[in-house]
Design a protein around this motif. Structure first.
Motif, short mmCIF file in Angstrom:
data_model
loop_
_atom_site.label_atom_id
_atom_site.label_comp_id
_atom_site.label_asym_id
_atom_site.label_seq_id
_atom_site.Cartn_x
_atom_site.Cartn_y
_atom_site.Cartn_z
N ALA A 117 0.82 -1.21 0.00
CA ALA A 117 0.00 0.00 0.00
C ALA A 117 0.85 1.26 0.00
O ALA A 117 0.49 2.27 -0.63
N LEU A 118 1.97 1.25 0.71
CA LEU A 118 2.86 2.41 0.71
C LEU A 118 3.50 2.60 -0.67
O LEU A 118 3.69 3.74 -1.12
N GLN A 119 3.82 1.51 -1.32
CA GLN A 119 4.40 1.62 -2.67
C GLN A 119 3.42 2.30 -3.62
O GLN A 119 3.79 3.22 -4.35
N THR A 120 2.19 1.87 -3.61
CA THR A 120 1.22 2.46 -4.54
C THR A 120 0.85 3.88 -4.13
O THR A 120 0.58 4.73 -4.99
N LEU A 121 0.85 4.16 -2.83
CA LEU A 121 0.58 5.52 -2.36
C LEU A 121 1.61 6.49 -2.92
O LEU A 121 1.29 7.64 -3.25
N ALA A 122 2.86 6.04 -3.05
CA ALA A 122 3.92 6.90 -3.58
C ALA A 122 3.56 7.44 -4.96
O ALA A 122 3.69 8.64 -5.24
N PHE A 123 3.07 6.58 -5.82
CA PHE A 123 2.75 6.99 -7.18
C PHE A 123 1.47 7.82 -7.23
O PHE A 123 1.33 8.72 -8.06
N GLU A 124 0.56 7.55 -6.30
CA GLU A 124 -0.64 8.38 -6.22
C GLU A 124 -0.29 9.81 -5.82
O GLU A 124 -0.84 10.78 -6.35
N LEU A 125 0.65 9.96 -4.89
CA LEU A 125 1.03 11.29 -4.42
C LEU A 125 1.59 12.15 -5.55
O LEU A 125 1.25 13.33 -5.68
N ILE A 126 2.44 11.57 -6.39
CA ILE A 126 3.04 12.34 -7.48
C ILE A 126 2.03 12.58 -8.60
O ILE A 126 1.88 13.70 -9.10
N SER A 127 1.32 11.54 -8.99
CA SER A 127 0.45 11.65 -10.16
C SER A 127 -0.77 12.53 -9.92
O SER A 127 -1.30 13.14 -10.84
N SER A 128 -1.21 12.62 -8.66
CA SER A 128 -2.41 13.39 -8.37
C SER A 128 -2.10 14.81 -7.90
O SER A 128 -3.03 15.58 -7.63
N HIS A 129 -0.82 15.15 -7.82
CA HIS A 129 -0.45 16.50 -7.37
C HIS A 129 -0.99 17.55 -8.33
O HIS A 129 -0.85 17.45 -9.54
N GLN A 130 -1.62 18.56 -7.74
CA GLN A 130 -2.16 19.67 -8.53
C GLN A 130 -1.35 20.93 -8.22
O GLN A 130 -1.46 21.49 -7.15
N GLY A 131 -0.54 21.36 -9.13
CA GLY A 131 0.28 22.54 -8.91
C GLY A 131 0.72 23.11 -10.24
O GLY A 131 0.05 22.95 -11.26
N SER A 132 1.87 23.75 -10.23
CA SER A 132 2.35 24.41 -11.45
C SER A 132 2.97 23.44 -12.45
O SER A 132 3.17 23.79 -13.61
N LEU A 133 3.30 22.22 -12.00
CA LEU A 133 3.94 21.27 -12.91
C LEU A 133 2.92 20.72 -13.91
O LEU A 133 1.82 20.33 -13.52
N GLY A 134 3.32 20.66 -15.15
CA GLY A 134 2.44 20.12 -16.17
C GLY A 134 2.40 18.60 -16.13
O GLY A 134 3.19 17.95 -15.44
N ALA A 135 1.48 18.03 -16.89
CA ALA A 135 1.31 16.58 -16.93
C ALA A 135 2.56 15.88 -17.42
O ALA A 135 2.91 14.79 -16.93
N ASP A 136 3.28 16.47 -18.38
CA ASP A 136 4.49 15.85 -18.91
C ASP A 136 5.56 15.73 -17.83
O ASP A 136 6.25 14.71 -17.74
N ARG A 137 5.71 16.79 -17.03
CA ARG A 137 6.71 16.74 -15.96
C ARG A 137 6.32 15.73 -14.89
O ARG A 137 7.17 14.99 -14.39
N ARG A 138 5.04 15.67 -14.53
CA ARG A 138 4.60 14.69 -13.53
C ARG A 138 4.80 13.26 -14.04
O ARG A 138 5.21 12.37 -13.28
#
Length: 296
Positions: A117-138
């Motif tokens: 669960a911690l492994q998959t949470l890691a990728f959820e944290l990055i992929s779902s981040h809403q900020g100035s970074l575009g989808a390509d950078r994420r």
């Protein structure tokens, strides 16, 4: 222990971010959630999150929320790896960070699920981040962490480590093993931080990668040294376990003095890599010093 500028600040920051990430989970499986929290928040040096913050802030104009997401993601991967490493089928250890390992505090099945669960949470944290970074950078950040965590990185290195137990391996094989098992995630931490900066250039990323490669290997060399020279209370984990499990280590291959010389050489390589970056690098320089001088 050698100190790092802003170390306490970074540790407090990542503790808040990790606590919020766990607390935001619903109560679907309370015991699993408790095991995840136990494995993630019960202590640790927070080396990898600190590297995310330090490399991102070095370049300036970094997306603060993206840095938090990346730092938390790297620590989730690290925590999952420790939980699984301690399992009976792997290193079979009862002590981690001075406390019972997750499978001892809960159960073996719960520990396996907590790591997953911690492994998959890691990728959820990055992929779902809403900020100035575009989808390509994420997407690039997700790919970076996936490579460092999987077959071509940490998991592959762990497999090489298990295959090498009880065998005499040469220095090149030992280095290859540890550049994957330990170094890959440290390299990813440094690169993820840089990828959060708006003004990141590929030349900066290359220099930071060389720096990370050097400190990643130095970290393992010093771990091998401490397994001999420190005690269980200081380490927070079972001292001398490498010898018991007949693992190949740098002191075994090079002698204790030879291992220390190698750590010093890698320290200098890290500093040389930073010289190619046109920004103040004092925090990363201090971290390289800490790697080879730490006592736990």
């Amino acid at each position: 222990m050698a100190s790092i500028p802003l170390q306490q600040h970074y540790q407090e920051r990542i503790a808040r971010v990790l606590t919020e990430a766990i607390q935001s989970l619903d109560e679907l499986a309370p015991e699993l959630k408790a095991a995840m929290e136990y494995g993630l928040l019960q202590g640790g040096k927070r080396v990898r999150p600190m590297l995310v913050y330090a490399s991102g802030e070095l370049l300036g104009q970094a997306d603060t929320a993206a840095l938090d997401a990346a730092a938390a993601a790297v620590e989730c991967i690290h925590a999952y790896s420790l939980i699984h490493d301690d399992l009976p089928a792997m290193d079979d250890d009862d002590l981690r960070r001075g406390q019972p390992t997750v499978h001892k505090a809960f159960s073996e099945a719960t520990a396996i699920l907590a790591g997953d669960a911690l492994q998959t949470l890691a990728f959820e944290l990055i992929s779902s981040h809403q900020g100035s970074l575009g989808a390509d950078r994420r997407l690039r950040m997700v790919q970076e962490l996936a490579r460092a965590s999987g077959y071509g990185g940490m998991c592959g290195g762990q497999a090489l480590d298990m295959m090498s137990e009880g065998k005499a391996i040469d220095r090149a094989t030992l280095e290859r093993l540890h550049r994957h098992k330990t170094g890959a995630l440290i390299r990813a931490a440094v690169r993820l931080g840089a990828l959060c900066a708006d003004n990141m250039e590929e030349t900066h990323l290359t220099a930071l990668s060389h720096y990370a490669d050097a400190i990643g290997l130095a970290f393992q060399v010093q771990d091998d040294i401490l397994d001999i020279t420190a005690d269980t209370q200081t380490l927070g984990k079972t001292q001398g376990k490498d010898l018991v499990q007949q693992k190949s280590t740098y002191p075994a291959l090079l002698g204790l003095d030879g291992a220390r010389r190698l750590a010093d050489e890698l320290h200098q390589q890290a500093l040389s890599a930073l010289a190619d970056i046109p920004y103040p690098t004092q925090t990363l320089e201090a971290f390289a010093h800490y790697i080879v001088k730490r006592d736990y």
